[in-house]
Write an enzyme that holds these catalytic residues in place. Structure first.
Site, PDB file in Angstrom:
ATOM      1  N   ASN A 123       0.161 -28.336  31.313  1.00  0.00           N
ATOM      2  CA  ASN A 123      -0.646 -28.572  29.980  1.00  0.00           C
ATOM      3  C   ASN A 123      -1.220 -26.989  29.390  1.00  0.00           C
ATOM      4  OD1 ASN A 123      -0.946 -30.980  28.810  1.00  0.00           O
ATOM      5  ND2 ASN A 123      -2.324 -31.524  30.827  1.00  0.00           N
ATOM      6  N   HIS A 178       0.321 -34.940  23.261  1.00  0.00           N
ATOM      7  CA  HIS A 178      -0.370 -35.254  24.576  1.00  0.00           C
ATOM      8  C   HIS A 178      -1.889 -34.953  24.255  1.00  0.00           C
ATOM      9  CE1 HIS A 178      -1.004 -36.727  28.591  1.00  0.00           C
ATOM     10  NE2 HIS A 178      -1.037 -35.648  28.922  1.00  0.00           N
TER      11      HIS A 178
HETATM   12  N1  APR Z   1       4.762 -19.766  39.471  1.00  0.00           N
HETATM   13  C1  APR Z   1       4.635 -20.932  40.405  1.00  0.00           C
HETATM   14  N2  APR Z   1       3.521 -21.610  40.344  1.00  0.00           N
HETATM   15  C2  APR Z   1       2.344 -21.234  39.884  1.00  0.00           C
HETATM   16  C3  APR Z   1       2.359 -19.989  39.129  1.00  0.00           C
HETATM   17  C4  APR Z   1       3.508 -19.438  38.952  1.00  0.00           C
HETATM   18  N3  APR Z   1       3.846 -18.394  38.497  1.00  0.00           N
HETATM   19  N4  APR Z   1       1.128 -19.813  38.923  1.00  0.00           N
HETATM   20  C5  APR Z   1       0.571 -20.679  39.056  1.00  0.00           C
HETATM   21  N5  APR Z   1       1.058 -21.795  40.056  1.00  0.00           N
HETATM   22  C6  APR Z   1       0.957 -22.744  40.840  1.00  0.00           C
HETATM   23  C7  APR Z   1      -0.607 -22.788  41.252  1.00  0.00           C
HETATM   24  O1  APR Z   1      -0.623 -21.836  42.426  1.00  0.00           O
HETATM   25  C8  APR Z   1      -1.040 -24.332  41.734  1.00  0.00           C
HETATM   26  O2  APR Z   1      -0.537 -24.356  43.195  1.00  0.00           O
HETATM   27  O3  APR Z   1       0.627 -24.021  40.014  1.00  0.00           O
HETATM   28  C9  APR Z   1       0.155 -24.914  40.832  1.00  0.00           C
HETATM   29  C10 APR Z   1      -0.812 -25.731  39.891  1.00  0.00           C
HETATM   30  O4  APR Z   1      -1.424 -26.761  40.880  1.00  0.00           O
HETATM   31  P1  APR Z   1      -3.001 -27.587  40.645  1.00  0.00           P
HETATM   32  O5  APR Z   1      -3.747 -26.394  39.900  1.00  0.00           O
HETATM   33  O6  APR Z   1      -3.071 -28.201  41.583  1.00  0.00           O
HETATM   34  O7  APR Z   1      -2.540 -28.368  38.968  1.00  0.00           O
HETATM   35  P2  APR Z   1      -2.098 -30.048  39.132  1.00  0.00           P
HETATM   36  O8  APR Z   1      -3.211 -30.769  39.009  1.00  0.00           O
HETATM   37  O9  APR Z   1      -0.766 -29.903  39.854  1.00  0.00           O
HETATM   38  O10 APR Z   1      -1.345 -29.859  37.501  1.00  0.00           O
HETATM   39  C11 APR Z   1      -0.652 -29.054  37.019  1.00  0.00           C
HETATM   40  O11 APR Z   1      -0.124 -30.326  35.085  1.00  0.00           O
HETATM   41  O12 APR Z   1      -0.946 -32.082  33.975  1.00  0.00           O
HETATM   42  C12 APR Z   1      -0.935 -30.642  34.007  1.00  0.00           C
HETATM   43  O13 APR Z   1      -3.048 -30.115  33.352  1.00  0.00           O
HETATM   44  C13 APR Z   1      -2.294 -30.209  34.372  1.00  0.00           C
HETATM   45  O14 APR Z   1      -1.439 -27.825  33.730  1.00  0.00           O
HETATM   46  C14 APR Z   1      -1.726 -28.785  34.717  1.00  0.00           C
HETATM   47  C15 APR Z   1      -0.358 -28.855  35.732  1.00  0.00           C
END
Ligand code: APR
Length: 313
Positions: A123, A178
């Site tokens: 998002n 969304h």
């Molecule tokens: N490359 C790979 N992974 C990354 C990077 C990157 N450059 N930057 C951040 N991440 C990883 C984070 O380290 C984290 O483990 O992305 C992951 C995101 O996971 P969460 O914070 O647990 O978020 P989540 O609940 O999985 O949601 C992910 O989907 O629905 C949407 O709003 C929500 O934007 C959010 C996304």
């Protein structure tokens, strides 16, 4: 036949459920990638899932990494990488960070998995899927955003709960962006083949539509920390499965439109056919004037976010 390969970019809350669902359904070998600081966590999460294979009985490999070489040749890429909004962070701050993350992901996916079908979940969805496509340059039939399947599933669930009937008999479609401007097309919702408008009062239908529009926030408030992760993962898996198994399901997804519904150059949630070639078709509906107006309001909201992305890439 070689197994399909599924790359999950982002190993957070949604990533974990994506891996479990994809493994249980034996959709292919699964590689989860996160940043180097989280590589160990990622490997641990995936080993835990791998070790459930004896009980659950799936024959696919499940691994974690922070090295893009490991996603080479992936058939499907599901992107959840990003940072959530933290207290004190403005929408602009978040956009700055997530555009950088999505751009980095898109560049690497383009190198390692140039033929993949890509499903973006991060998002703000409508602008992140736009950023991914712009940076990757992938054709529009291979990039889409996951939103409509989730919004529709929420609507179906609320209808089933209200009517005390099986959710399997509830069919619905939610269009648009969304967010609060999404457009549940209640006119097309059916319960066991019967129009919802004939089996539920207008007031109840409106209440369910309103709850659907705010469903993400309802979960955020209840959880206290984090956002919905099971239903978004299940929704992205339905899209990936339709592609991998060439099911040609008709699902609402954020697709790059070129004139359909009077919209050009934006990713907007519309019904599409997902098959082996990706988005094989945008299904066009004749909307009533109020529905078209609601959709255009949704497009206006997406336009603002996309303009912000364009300033950054
Ligand atoms: N490359 C790979 N992974 C990354 C990077 C990157 N450059 N930057 C951040 N991440 C990883 C984070 O380290 C984290 O483990 O992305 C992951 C995101 O996971 P969460 O914070 O647990 O978020 P989540 O609940 O999985 O949601 C992910 O989907 O629905 C949407 O709003 C929500 O934007 C959010 C996304």
């Amino acid at each position: 036949m070689a197994r399909k390969k599924i790359a999950l970019i982002g190993g957070g809350q949604i990533g974990g459920i994506l891996a479990l669902l994809a493994a249980q359904r034996e959709l292919g070998d699964i590689v989860m990638l996160d940043i180097p600081e989280k590589e160990s966590m990622c490997k641990g999460k995936m080993l835990d899932i791998a070790e459930s294979a004896g009980v659950l009985g799936f024959d696919v490999s499940v691994t974690g990494t922070s090295n893009y070489d490991d996603i080479a040749g992936a058939d499907v890429v599901i992107v959840t990488a990003g940072l959530p909004r933290k207290p004190g962070m403005s929408r602009d701050d978040l956009l700055d960070i997530n555009v950088k993350i999505i751009s980095d992901v898109a560049k690497n996916v383009k190198i390692q998995a140039p033929r993949a079908f890509c499903i973006i979940v991060t998002n703000p969805l409508d602008s992140m899927v736009y950023a991914f496509q712009k940076v990757s340059g992938f054709p529009k039939h291979r990039v889409c955003g996951m939103a409509g399947v989730l919004d529709t599933s929420r609507f179906q669930t609320f209808v089933a709960m209200e009517m005390r009937v099986s959710v399997k008999d509830v069919s619905a479609v939610v269009l648009g962006g969304h967010g609060p401007t999404m457009v549940p097309l209640t006119r097309f919702c059916t319960v066991g083949g019967l129009p919802l408008t004939q089996v539920m009062t207008a007031a109840k239908i409106e209440a369910i539509s309103a709850r659907t529009r705010e469903a993400g926030t309802e979960i955020v408030n209840l959880l206290g920390n984090g956002s919905a992760f099971v239903s978004p993962a299940a929704s992205a898996i339905a899209m990936a499965e339709s592609f991998l198994l060439d099911q040609r399901r008709v699902l609402p997804a954020a697709a790059l439109l070129s004139g359909e519904y009077g919209i050009d150059g934006y990713f907007i949630g519309v019904p599409v056919v997902i098959g082996a070639k990706g988005i094989e078709k945008v299904v066009k509906l004749k909307l009533h004037r109020d529905e078209q107006e609601a959709l255009m309001k949704s497009v206006d909201a997406v336009k603002g976010a996309v303009a912000d992305v364009d300033k950054r890439i």
